[in-house]
Design an enzyme around this catalytic site. Sequence first.
Site, PDB file in Angstrom:
ATOM      1  N   HIS D 102      23.946  67.122  -1.980  1.00 56.90           N
ATOM      2  CA  HIS D 102      22.708  66.358  -2.091  1.00 56.90           C
ATOM      3  C   HIS D 102      22.126  66.256  -0.687  1.00 56.90           C
ATOM      4  O   HIS D 102      22.878  66.143   0.287  1.00 56.90           O
ATOM      5  CB  HIS D 102      22.959  64.916  -2.543  1.00 56.90           C
ATOM      6  CG  HIS D 102      23.592  64.766  -3.872  1.00 56.90           C
ATOM      7  ND1 HIS D 102      24.948  64.777  -4.062  1.00 56.90           N
ATOM      8  CD2 HIS D 102      23.058  64.551  -5.101  1.00 56.90           C
ATOM      9  CE1 HIS D 102      25.212  64.584  -5.346  1.00 56.90           C
ATOM     10  NE2 HIS D 102      24.092  64.453  -5.994  1.00 56.90           N
ATOM     11  N   GLU D 269      28.575  69.519 -17.493  1.00 59.71           N
ATOM     12  CA  GLU D 269      29.743  68.870 -16.897  1.00 59.71           C
ATOM     13  C   GLU D 269      30.669  68.402 -18.008  1.00 59.71           C
ATOM     14  O   GLU D 269      30.244  67.703 -18.929  1.00 59.71           O
ATOM     15  CB  GLU D 269      29.301  67.687 -16.027  1.00 59.71           C
ATOM     16  CG  GLU D 269      30.493  66.976 -15.415  1.00 59.71           C
ATOM     17  CD  GLU D 269      30.123  65.979 -14.315  1.00 59.71           C
ATOM     18  OE1 GLU D 269      29.138  66.208 -13.583  1.00 59.71           O
ATOM     19  OE2 GLU D 269      30.825  64.972 -14.203  1.00 59.71           O
TER      20      GLU D 269
END
Lengths: 437, 437, 437, 437
Positions: D102, D269
């Site tokens: 990120h 995920e």
Amino acid sequence: WEGEFFPNVSTIKYEGPSSRNPLAYRWYNAEQVILGKKMKDWLRFSVAFWHSFRGDGGDPFGSPTRRWPWDDGTNSLEMAKIRMRANFEFLEKLGVEYWCFHDRDIAPEGATLQESNRNLDKLVALAKRLQEGTNIRPLWGTAQLFKHPRYMHGAATSPDVKVFAYAAAQVKKTMEVTHELGGENYVFWGGREGYQTLLNTDMKKELDHMGSFLKAAAAWKKKIGFEGTLLLEPKPQEPTKHQYDWDAATTISFLQKYGLLGDFKLNIECNHATLAGHSCVHELEVARINGVLGNIDANTGDAQTGWDTDQFLTNTEEATLIMLTVIKNGGLAPGGFNFDAKLRRESIDVEDLFIAHILGMDTLARGLVNAAKLYEDGVLSNLVNSRYGSFDSEIGAQIEAGTADFETLEKYAFEWGEPAITSGKQELAEMILHSYT
Amino acid sequence: WEGEFFPNVSTIKYEGPSSRNPLAYRWYNAEQVILGKKMKDWLRFSVAFWHSFRGDGGDPFGSPTRRWPWDDGTNSLEMAKIRMRANFEFLEKLGVEYWCFHDRDIAPEGATLQESNRNLDKLVALAKRLQEGTNIRPLWGTAQLFKHPRYMHGAATSPDVKVFAYAAAQVKKTMEVTHELGGENYVFWGGREGYQTLLNTDMKKELDHMGSFLKAAAAWKKKIGFEGTLLLEPKPQEPTKHQYDWDAATTISFLQKYGLLGDFKLNIECNHATLAGHSCVHELEVARINGVLGNIDANTGDAQTGWDTDQFLTNTEEATLIMLTVIKNGGLAPGGFNFDAKLRRESIDVEDLFIAHILGMDTLARGLVNAAKLYEDGVLSNLVNSRYGSFDSEIGAQIEAGTADFETLEKYAFEWGEPAITSGKQELAEMILHSYT
Amino acid sequence: WEGEFFPNVSTIKYEGPSSRNPLAYRWYNAEQVILGKKMKDWLRFSVAFWHSFRGDGGDPFGSPTRRWPWDDGTNSLEMAKIRMRANFEFLEKLGVEYWCFHDRDIAPEGATLQESNRNLDKLVALAKRLQEGTNIRPLWGTAQLFKHPRYMHGAATSPDVKVFAYAAAQVKKTMEVTHELGGENYVFWGGREGYQTLLNTDMKKELDHMGSFLKAAAAWKKKIGFEGTLLLEPKPQEPTKHQYDWDAATTISFLQKYGLLGDFKLNIECNHATLAGHSCVHELEVARINGVLGNIDANTGDAQTGWDTDQFLTNTEEATLIMLTVIKNGGLAPGGFNFDAKLRRESIDVEDLFIAHILGMDTLARGLVNAAKLYEDGVLSNLVNSRYGSFDSEIGAQIEAGTADFETLEKYAFEWGEPAITSGKQELAEMILHSYT
Amino acid sequence: WEGEFFPNVSTIKYEGPSSRNPLAYRWYNAEQVILGKKMKDWLRFSVAFWHSFRGDGGDPFGSPTRRWPWDDGTNSLEMAKIRMRANFEFLEKLGVEYWCFHDRDIAPEGATLQESNRNLDKLVALAKRLQEGTNIRPLWGTAQLFKHPRYMHGAATSPDVKVFAYAAAQVKKTMEVTHELGGENYVFWGGREGYQTLLNTDMKKELDHMGSFLKAAAAWKKKIGFEGTLLLEPKPQEPTKHQYDWDAATTISFLQKYGLLGDFKLNIECNHATLAGHSCVHELEVARINGVLGNIDANTGDAQTGWDTDQFLTNTEEATLIMLTVIKNGGLAPGGFNFDAKLRRESIDVEDLFIAHILGMDTLARGLVNAAKLYEDGVLSNLVNSRYGSFDSEIGAQIEAGTADFETLEKYAFEWGEPAITSGKQELAEMILHSYT
């Protein structure tokens, strides 16, 4: 911080159900008498210091969102004192006479245990002074045995004997100061008493240690003359994968095994109940019929969410059922209703703190009004009692005395033949509840 | 029905892990010795009569899908006898020495209890004859106290005393015939011992009745000289909203309260464990460390499904952990592994019944092989033991003896200062498990 | 069966909230006008034939418990006719104008499809005759494509082309008779359109087949001039492990992919919503904002139970939120509220059937009264609208038109600097809701 | 920080399944060719910067427990650079060529957006320099739009247009730097794109805004010539009560509605899959058959825990099924397997970071070996294909072409009569899987 903490909020007043003022009670009328007792004595509301004055809106994916105007975000002794003063102004404006605390919420952890104790003493002295001349006192105190890294593997169930001893010293001190402040109960929430994986855990050893720890706690209570109730607070999981005080039945099982049943009662939290797969009322009833319903942490979870959300209770039907159990229990004293409930992360106004507590209090007060009517009219309890009427017989009495043997029972079975079946009347019972809420 | 029931299936043989024959064992080698005991003595497999010979594939949304070639779908005495013969041929071809039954699975319910008993006697006589000259006998028997409408509100916890008596008579008889057949245990699954809603229920009364019922059962066992273990089978819910034997801890709590802990052990079912929010191994360990691990109902649920699917176990890692607990328990005898597992509704071939049992047996046999290596090598247990090393000290011993008081512990805490923290090594423990499976 | 079916029950009347008569409406007042429409036109209640006249209380662990006095338990044509007459008497006494049915509920399955069709025709003729002179008609019809073993692997998603064709023929016929009876909608609940395990499933092929099936259904509707709405009913699982119409969003995704979005709407069931991990209102809102909210199956699940319990709705707050969505949707017509809700297994009195429906109807009627006030006062919608006020700006309009690009937005971001944060006011919103319920 | 970060760990080597060295690969052999491709090209492993270098073990009930030796706990630029260097040493010692980040993980947030961008530029320059001469590059980058309080109500779905613009600027910049670093994908995890309560939310407006935001993102990608895949990452809830990208089907539905299906793929995920009530493989297959399987966040949840635990995957069977889908998908490139998995709070040794990644990599490598064999032998796919054999017919082809109408199908149904039913062979399929794992 000088002056008022909540200058824009006056003392909250009762205005009745038709009021649309968010800063007034619509149902909670402290002095109103219900079934021979004042509302405030049935409800014994308590504000949770940690949520209201230390909660910052942080969550696992986000930074804090909320800082009260008087709070500089530090963990200094000075700041701790300011927060304590804010707490008392809040209690007074809300008209609530109890508060609950962890040792480390109200006073900063020091560099050593000794320094932590000294810090705690200072805040306790301030709280004591602020309590003077009021009816305010702690509903309960508790030691925070889950936040500091030393407790990452548990406190009483840590594999490290040094951590066990540290935790014991912390509970010892916190019980002393709770006693000093006139606290009416002492709570154990075993936040990390459990395991993350059985692969690295000796569960039997850990439970034995926990039994020993609580035995020492009960002895210490007697030694210092503290007469409050000791309470265990069940929760199934979170932060650990499995917490030993999973639910009421599991906790009672533990107390029985370690000979502690006479020394402890339970603090039931509604959100913990639902996380364990039970309704809140189920947990309350399990505690009640085992004589260990000591206190209620009044909150609710999100019905679709698999973790503790600690929301303020808003459902009228649920509150009615909770209060029905409390009435059957003859009240909760010396326990009460602690708002172990927090503002949503996105609720950042000082006003929100009042609104949330008012909502929670009104919900339970409305539940009390409903439950009292239901209890007095007896429609529901008549339905229940009549279902078990056949046990009001000779053989029924023998069964309840534990003296009916299989040969006798078989004789009756042969004689009676096939029993007739009767309706369970669930929808009727639900209709009755609906008509009282 | 004349001749063989499974003419196309011969006795199932061990062919080793590389076999691709679905009608052979790849891991289960009955006579192979593991940690000093034969595989078959560690595993003590049992076939569940109800699933294998009465299961029809029906579900709440659908009619039956499956009828074995020899089955006419009726509940006649003649049909019951044919099914019993099929059961014995199945056990022999599978090489399994135990079977489990409910009274009403093997013999039809009559117009009266007396007639039901006579029907049961006839089937028991047949089973006894079929057992002769074999090593086959019941792992356990049990009374079906949940299917007939009379039990819709429970059996021992029915609000109707007549139902209570009827249930007692039924258990009395089933315990007698289990004894007669050489059964090694007797099981209580309280299928409807619980509630649908607290609104119409007196939970305390119901639990008291259940306590009285089980006390009478334990007394009857002694009276008839039955030496098998009495087992309670926890399940959290389904069919009722809440079953009193929710999980192992709850059931132990009940046994303690009613003074029955010496008389009963537990039958742990993996699918029930996960429905209660626990891993199967958790429930086994709770039973083990309380000395009440009596039997395992070997199945598994669907990880995403909120009801009992009773599937055959297939996961190697789970089987390894289960067997590790069984090894720590020194085995399960007189209990064993009962396949309380059913074919999927869509599996309708006779061959599927063999495949499913072979898969379940192989999974557990493979788990046993893995667990034995893990146990012998001691890598995982060393990791665990070293974590608790600090309790091998004077104060540790006092804690474990329950004699360490808070003042002593505080003294240590002050002296020791801040404890160092050490890694829990969960990933390492998982790696070890992974390398043994 | 001669004479009345419910001789002890008169037409149910509105008696107002203070009534304690279980056989009267406390909130449902059919002709009362709310927001310009009669209650009965907002609510359009429907009785589900299958639960009310074919439900027998059986569950996966138990035999049927309930048989209505007129029912001999057979599946004969004669019995089917009697049940149909009972249905109409029930509708009339309850004051409900809609009913819903599966083809196989109202008429017995024959030895062949042709015979089944003939049986169906007979019952349809009877129903048509009974409808005459009344306002009663089907809210919807549907084909039962899940109960018969032929559908055990699915209907439109069966791996067997013969089953696909059979299902098509069955839907074809059921759509025809629904049309003939003046039914206002046609429903598809894909009870076994899904999989039990991905190991034996070609999911893409099955979804393609389902798309093709529904395309043909939409074409058939046009061909026969049926103007009712076609409705898909999402459910996440049960009986299968995964159902393709998992929830509203998944079903919309399917409709989009196969070009069917203009041809189908959704039938949202509250209990299905919660099983999918959503609140009922979430599913309704997803359907509403996508323009596909067609009908509501009004029931509720048990909050702690992982399977479909199909209980009658009793929670006032939930009903208020449901009705708020319905008001925003401008009503549900030609859809309505079908009580896809069943008596508890233990509720066996004829009276219970009335009580349950009255409770469900009163709950929704009370919700409507609350929601209308909330809607008219606008307190909650003002709170919502003001939160989004900043989008009433030039750049806001560009964003909503999809024309704001990243460079423009970055320019604004640089210019505006750090945005101030404002409270989400969740507790205030909850207080508002609480004060209207 | 001078010198090596992991002085006690050498480059991790492949030692084969019998190795007991926790710092060696037992299954992952990067250059080994499987089905014509190297293991490393099938698996394309990536380390998640945030978990490995910013994770501190903090949880909602506890302070951080872990600080790497080189980390001073500050958020300074200097510290950021040290962490980046540690990241590269870790990647090299592990033998992994991808990393994910990120924006705010790798560089500190500044006082203004402009300053934040400058900070980011500095770290990107460093990362670029460290990448030189290696094969290392980002698997993907992403903007952190959930941690800062400004995003507490969402980013693209915030009710505040200023927050929307800020988020757009942040994504714009992060996409640019991902491009500059040679990143192969760009991910959107809508951490707070959802709601906490519908009471204060305009869901339609929020979804429209999100559609507009992503449209602008796709345009920006083209404008800057970034050729990586844009990926949405579904998650059902947490931190919000409902996240708009609930699961794969919901996200696909959104993409379809807003005309974005060609521009985005999914990042699945496993832990998010199970929280949504699906198996991981289900979500992967939904993505695959819709042509949008772009990347896998390789982790697992605790089977009994209702929140995201982000554990490293250890189950061989699950890994085998995951890899079977990847094989069917022809691999994942330009996506790969990102370890969005974190050390347990109690795992605080540097060594644990290696062990955890090795375990995760070995589990998937072992799954690949198993899946390749299963795929090549074709036993399972033959079982599946033969089930659908009846669609290899004229009418089957018409159905699959969408041209079979109900009249034709009915004709076939009448002609064919009652279809025979055949076993679904689930237990056989499970046995096959078991014999390959």
